[in-house]
Design a protein around this motif. Structure first.
Motif, PDB file in Angstrom:
ATOM      1  N   ALA A   1       0.845  -1.190   0.000  1.00  0.00           N
ATOM      2  CA  ALA A   1       0.000   0.000   0.000  1.00  0.00           C
ATOM      3  C   ALA A   1       0.880   1.239   0.000  1.00  0.00           C
ATOM      4  O   ALA A   1       1.859   1.332   0.733  1.00  0.00           O
ATOM      5  CB  ALA A   1      -0.901  -0.006   1.214  1.00  0.00           C
ATOM      6  N   LYS A   2       0.500   2.174  -0.837  1.00  0.00           N
ATOM      7  CA  LYS A   2       1.199   3.455  -0.882  1.00  0.00           C
ATOM      8  C   LYS A   2       0.206   4.535  -0.502  1.00  0.00           C
ATOM      9  O   LYS A   2      -0.952   4.496  -0.878  1.00  0.00           O
ATOM     10  CB  LYS A   2       1.725   3.725  -2.282  1.00  0.00           C
ATOM     11  CG  LYS A   2       2.803   2.767  -2.709  1.00  0.00           C
ATOM     12  CD  LYS A   2       3.294   3.112  -4.087  1.00  0.00           C
ATOM     13  CE  LYS A   2       4.340   2.099  -4.512  1.00  0.00           C
ATOM     14  NZ  LYS A   2       4.825   2.357  -5.852  1.00  0.00           N
ATOM     15  N   GLY A   3       0.639   5.488   0.249  1.00  0.00           N
ATOM     16  CA  GLY A   3      -0.235   6.584   0.620  1.00  0.00           C
ATOM     17  C   GLY A   3      -0.819   6.403   2.006  1.00  0.00           C
ATOM     18  O   GLY A   3      -0.337   5.627   2.817  1.00  0.00           O
ATOM     19  N   ASP A   4      -1.888   7.126   2.231  1.00  0.00           N
ATOM     20  CA  ASP A   4      -2.529   7.167   3.549  1.00  0.00           C
ATOM     21  C   ASP A   4      -3.667   6.147   3.604  1.00  0.00           C
ATOM     22  O   ASP A   4      -4.808   6.457   3.276  1.00  0.00           O
ATOM     23  CB  ASP A   4      -3.058   8.574   3.802  1.00  0.00           C
ATOM     24  CG  ASP A   4      -3.622   8.737   5.190  1.00  0.00           C
ATOM     25  OD1 ASP A   4      -3.252   7.939   6.083  1.00  0.00           O
ATOM     26  OD2 ASP A   4      -4.432   9.648   5.391  1.00  0.00           O
ATOM     27  N   VAL A   5      -3.364   4.932   4.004  1.00  0.00           N
ATOM     28  CA  VAL A   5      -4.373   3.875   4.073  1.00  0.00           C
ATOM     29  C   VAL A   5      -5.353   4.145   5.205  1.00  0.00           C
ATOM     30  O   VAL A   5      -6.565   3.975   5.045  1.00  0.00           O
ATOM     31  CB  VAL A   5      -3.703   2.495   4.251  1.00  0.00           C
ATOM     32  CG1 VAL A   5      -4.736   1.411   4.394  1.00  0.00           C
ATOM     33  CG2 VAL A   5      -2.778   2.212   3.083  1.00  0.00           C
ATOM     34  N   ALA A   6      -4.860   4.572   6.342  1.00  0.00           N
ATOM     35  CA  ALA A   6      -5.743   4.845   7.480  1.00  0.00           C
ATOM     36  C   ALA A   6      -6.729   5.959   7.152  1.00  0.00           C
ATOM     37  O   ALA A   6      -7.903   5.893   7.527  1.00  0.00           O
ATOM     38  CB  ALA A   6      -4.916   5.215   8.708  1.00  0.00           C
ATOM     39  N   GLY A   7      -6.288   6.966   6.449  1.00  0.00           N
ATOM     40  CA  GLY A   7      -7.186   8.053   6.057  1.00  0.00           C
ATOM     41  C   GLY A   7      -8.274   7.575   5.109  1.00  0.00           C
ATOM     42  O   GLY A   7      -9.430   8.004   5.201  1.00  0.00           O
TER      43      GLY A   7
END
Length: 110
Positions: free
Chosen positions: A26-32
């Protein structure tokens, strides 16, 4: 011989799983992204739970309550002693689920 077949089958299954599994990074803000999805879906989840799930549970508990009340009455007629435990527990559960939509979402913090 049977253990050999089972070991061979297990090895084949693990080989197939290993061949068809793909690692995902995963790249980026997964939690967001998950939080954003939850905030948009929470209103729909509340609506479904309030209009479908709680009434279904209420109906089931009401049927069980009246059935248990009837069987307790017939036991009273037969033995002369009324058992209050099961009808009282079912009634308490019924009252809890009838009033739950009014406060359950505040308790859960949603």
């Amino acid at each position: 011989m049977k253990m050999k077949k089972m070991a061979l089958l297990l090895c084949m299954a693990l080989l197939v799983i290993g061949m068809y599994s793909v690692p995902v990074y995963a790249k980026g803000d997964v939690a967001g992204a998950i939080e954003g999805t939850w905030t948009t879906a929470s209103a729909q989840i509340k609506t479904v739970v309030n209009k479908v799930v709680f009434p279904a549970i209420d109906l089931i508990l009401a049927v069980f309550f009246f059935a248990k009340l009837g069987t307790a009455y017939f036991d009273y007629r037969k033995h002369g002693q009324f058992e209050w435990a099961a009808p009282a527990i079912l009634f308490a559960c019924l009252v809890f689920t009838l009033t739950a939509p009014a406060y359950i979402w505040r308790v859960l913090g949603i």
